[in-house]
Scaffold this motif. Structure first.
Motif, PDB file in Angstrom:
ATOM      1  N   THR A 192      55.738  27.730  42.028  1.00 18.46           N
ATOM      2  CA  THR A 192      56.001  28.082  43.428  1.00 18.46           C
ATOM      3  C   THR A 192      55.162  29.270  43.882  1.00 18.46           C
ATOM      4  O   THR A 192      55.091  29.545  45.077  1.00 18.46           O
ATOM      5  N   TRP A 193      54.522  29.978  42.942  1.00 19.58           N
ATOM      6  CA  TRP A 193      53.643  31.093  43.320  1.00 19.58           C
ATOM      7  C   TRP A 193      52.246  30.616  43.712  1.00 19.58           C
ATOM      8  O   TRP A 193      51.442  31.400  44.216  1.00 19.58           O
ATOM      9  N   ARG A 194      51.941  29.330  43.458  1.00 20.23           N
ATOM     10  CA  ARG A 194      50.646  28.794  43.862  1.00 20.23           C
ATOM     11  C   ARG A 194      50.542  28.792  45.388  1.00 20.23           C
ATOM     12  O   ARG A 194      51.550  28.569  46.067  1.00 20.23           O
TER      13      ARG A 194
ATOM     14  N   THR B 129      47.278  35.052  41.462  1.00 14.79           N
ATOM     15  CA  THR B 129      46.558  36.307  41.204  1.00 14.79           C
ATOM     16  C   THR B 129      47.247  37.465  41.920  1.00 14.79           C
ATOM     17  O   THR B 129      47.419  38.546  41.357  1.00 14.79           O
ATOM     18  N   TYR B 130      47.646  37.245  43.167  1.00 19.94           N
ATOM     19  CA  TYR B 130      48.331  38.287  43.937  1.00 19.94           C
ATOM     20  C   TYR B 130      49.699  38.596  43.339  1.00 19.94           C
ATOM     21  O   TYR B 130      50.128  39.761  43.299  1.00 19.94           O
ATOM     22  N   ALA B 131      50.390  37.568  42.881  1.00 22.86           N
ATOM     23  CA  ALA B 131      51.702  37.781  42.272  1.00 22.86           C
ATOM     24  C   ALA B 131      51.605  38.701  41.064  1.00 22.86           C
ATOM     25  O   ALA B 131      52.433  39.612  40.880  1.00 22.86           O
ATOM     26  N   LEU B 132      50.582  38.496  40.237  1.00 28.06           N
ATOM     27  CA  LEU B 132      50.424  39.345  39.060  1.00 28.06           C
ATOM     28  C   LEU B 132      50.073  40.775  39.456  1.00 28.06           C
ATOM     29  O   LEU B 132      50.496  41.727  38.791  1.00 28.06           O
ATOM     30  N   HIS B 133      49.328  40.958  40.529  1.00 28.44           N
ATOM     31  CA  HIS B 133      49.051  42.317  41.002  1.00 28.44           C
ATOM     32  C   HIS B 133      50.347  43.004  41.449  1.00 28.44           C
ATOM     33  O   HIS B 133      50.524  44.209  41.231  1.00 28.44           O
ATOM     34  N   HIS B 134      51.257  42.271  42.076  1.00 35.03           N
ATOM     35  CA  HIS B 134      52.546  42.855  42.455  1.00 35.03           C
ATOM     36  C   HIS B 134      53.331  43.274  41.210  1.00 35.03           C
ATOM     37  O   HIS B 134      53.906  44.368  41.171  1.00 35.03           O
TER      38      HIS B 134
ATOM     39  N   ASP C 216      44.152  32.331  42.448  1.00 36.54           N
ATOM     40  CA  ASP C 216      45.241  31.615  41.773  1.00 36.54           C
ATOM     41  C   ASP C 216      45.003  31.529  40.271  1.00 36.54           C
ATOM     42  O   ASP C 216      44.978  30.450  39.700  1.00 36.54           O
ATOM     43  N   VAL C 217      44.826  32.687  39.630  1.00 36.90           N
ATOM     44  CA  VAL C 217      44.528  32.733  38.196  1.00 36.90           C
ATOM     45  C   VAL C 217      45.698  33.339  37.432  1.00 36.90           C
ATOM     46  O   VAL C 217      46.264  34.356  37.843  1.00 36.90           O
TER      47      VAL C 217
END
Length: 497
Positions: free
Chosen positions: A479-481, A485-490, A468-469
């Motif tokens: 809401t991405w918490r 970290t995964y959201a930014l990779h997407h 969660d960085v």
């Protein structure tokens, strides 16, 4: 899944999503299993649930020989949680109890041994010794069934203090002797000789988007230490490792033809790996480092459900189910690489890395230890690699495979970012081990002169495996918490198309 009736429904449906999240045992048979076990579902009143395999073993249950519950992915909680239980589980997985005992584990966590024992037992049903014992039993089974090592050597390589303790544990956990456990697979599987390496299947739950992980590793690969070879869809990642007892060369295969999409029949899977270790006692640690690097203990169902509910991310999640957030095989190495960039990292390897006794193809060195780099900086006034020159020569600094920007930091000397970081890592001012408190580590890094907040965020996401960085300056919704970290990779994967 705290409700036992809900857990039983997962067992009834053989839901592999929960393998490793909990275990169930059958009182009439004395056997414990993973939720997806294909055996006939037991009656509800005969079933007991456990948070860990160690707790089931401590209650007198034996591991199922059909579903092998000791080989499941680890719980995703241990990577996400920052409390003492989560940190302890990461350290136990890294073999700290085997090497340093419960006292060493407690010192690393900053608690007394009694407090650690009490918290683990209260939540997981097993203390650190029992958890480490369960892990040793799994390591022993792997070595017995995949190598030709003598049983006596396997006993000590697995972390047992004596052959008698080894024999007793194997009998308790698997209801058979070590010799019988080995003989059971010889008819169907050839064991490897020690020189051929140890073949392993690194299990994961849910869909695994391997292509994106191998793309990232290929972009980041530091010559001499790691390489990615082969065509997309069938690539192999290889690298050298410095381990507590010796060194290793590991290879992990991208599953050929795996598009990373979920299967309704069997959504879980594995990555094939081979480990060449100079000392088999390093098996557990090497496996855990690979699991962190490839993010194999993630829960893609939870991640995709949360991120897929966002209109901006929904099409990206649908296009790449099971996208992972890779970690690091060596946290200290990654921190150095994040500061200097790949080009300079390769120069550091050539100038200060320890050469392998026998090169293996393009793999020739171990990445230099922070103490070696710090000593070089102290003695010569600078690390003998012109970092600013290296970055200027390429025009870019690649960090974590996610950001490319001009080299803005100079000074590889004792007072420059690299010298300061390596000195802090060498003397323990900054700790990046699996059980460190991530907030404490970030504050220690922020206190070092010359390290910018964006680089520190990259270290926290990759070296410390924080899911969660968000780097400073990026505005993303809450809401991405807890999976930012995964959201930014997407988002980055979509940009790279």
């Amino acid at each position: 899944m705290t409700d036992q009736d809900t857990r039983y429904e997962a067992v009834r449906s053989r839901d592999a999503r929960f393998d490793g999240e909990f275990f169930f045992a059958v009182e009439t048979t004395g056997i414990y299993c993973r939720p997806s076990c294909p055996a006939v579902t037991p009656k509800r009143h005969n079933v007991r649930f456990f948070a860990t395999a160690a707790a089931a073993q401590g209650s007198g249950f034996r591991a199922c020989r059909r579903c092998r519950p000791d080989a499941v992915p680890g719980s995703a909680d241990w990577n996400a949680r920052a409390d003492v239980v989560g940190r302890a589980m990461r350290l136990i997985g890294d073999g700290v109890v085997d090497r340093e005992g419960v006292t060493g584990l407690a010192v690393r966590l900053g608690y007394s041994a009694r407090q650690v024992q009490r918290q683990l037992t209260a939540e997981l049903g097993a203390g650190p010794v029992a958890l480490a014992r369960a892990q040793r039993a799994h390591t022993a089974r792997v070595l017995l069934q995949t190598t030709g090592l003598p049983v006596t050597e396997i006993a000590f390589a697995s972390g047992f203090a004596s052959v008698r303790q080894f024999n007793d544990t194997v009998r308790t956990v698997y209801a058979t002797t070590p010799t019988e456990l080995r003989a059971a697979v010889r008819a169907t599987r050839r064991t490897a000789t020690p020189s051929a390496g140890i073949p392993l299947r690194l299990a994961h739950r849910g869909p695994y988007h391997a292509g994106a992980v191998f793309d990232l590793l290929r972009r980041e690969a530091v010559a001499g230490v790691e390489e990615v070879s082969g065509p997309p869809g069938g690539r192999t990642y290889r690298r050298t490792l410095r381990l507590p007892y010796g060194t290793g060369i590991v290879a992990v295969d991208e599953r050929a033809g795996d598009p990373g999409r979920a299967s309704a029949v069997h959504p879980g899977g594995w990555l094939d790996a081979r480990l060449h270790l100079t000392d088999p006692r390093d098996l557990t640690t090497a496996v855990q480092r690979l699991r962190r690097l490839f993010d194999l203990d993630s829960d893609p169902y939870a991640v995709d459900e949360r991120l897929g509910a966002d209109p901006r991310l929904a099409p990206l999640v649908a296009a790449r189910p099971g996208l992972r957030a890779p970690g690091a095989a060596d946290p200290e190495e990654y921190a150095v690489r994040a500061v200097v960039g790949r080009a300079a990292a390769e120069r550091l390897v050539r100038a200060h890395g320890k050469a392998l006794d026998t090169p293996c193809g393009t793999l020739t060195h171990l990445f230099p230890e922070p103490a070696v780099l710090a000593q070089s900086a102290s003695e010569a006034g600078s690390v003998s690699v012109p970092v600013a020159e290296a970055e200027a020569a390429t025009g870019t600094t690649t960090r974590s495979g996610t950001t490319t920007r001009s080299g803005s930091r100079s000074g590889a000397g004792a007072e420059g970012p690299l010298g300061v970081l390596t000195a802090a890592l060498a003397d323990g001012t900054v700790r990046l081990d699996p059980g460190v408190d991530r907030d404490d580590a970030q504050q220690a890094l922020l206190a070092l002169p010359g390290l910018d907040a964006r680089t520190i965020a990259e270290i926290r996401a990759r070296a410390l495996g924080d899911p969660d960085v968000v780097p400073p300056g990026l505005d993303v919704p809450d809401t991405w918490r807890p999976w930012r970290t995964y959201a930014l990779h997407h988002l980055r994967a979509a940009e790279e198309r």
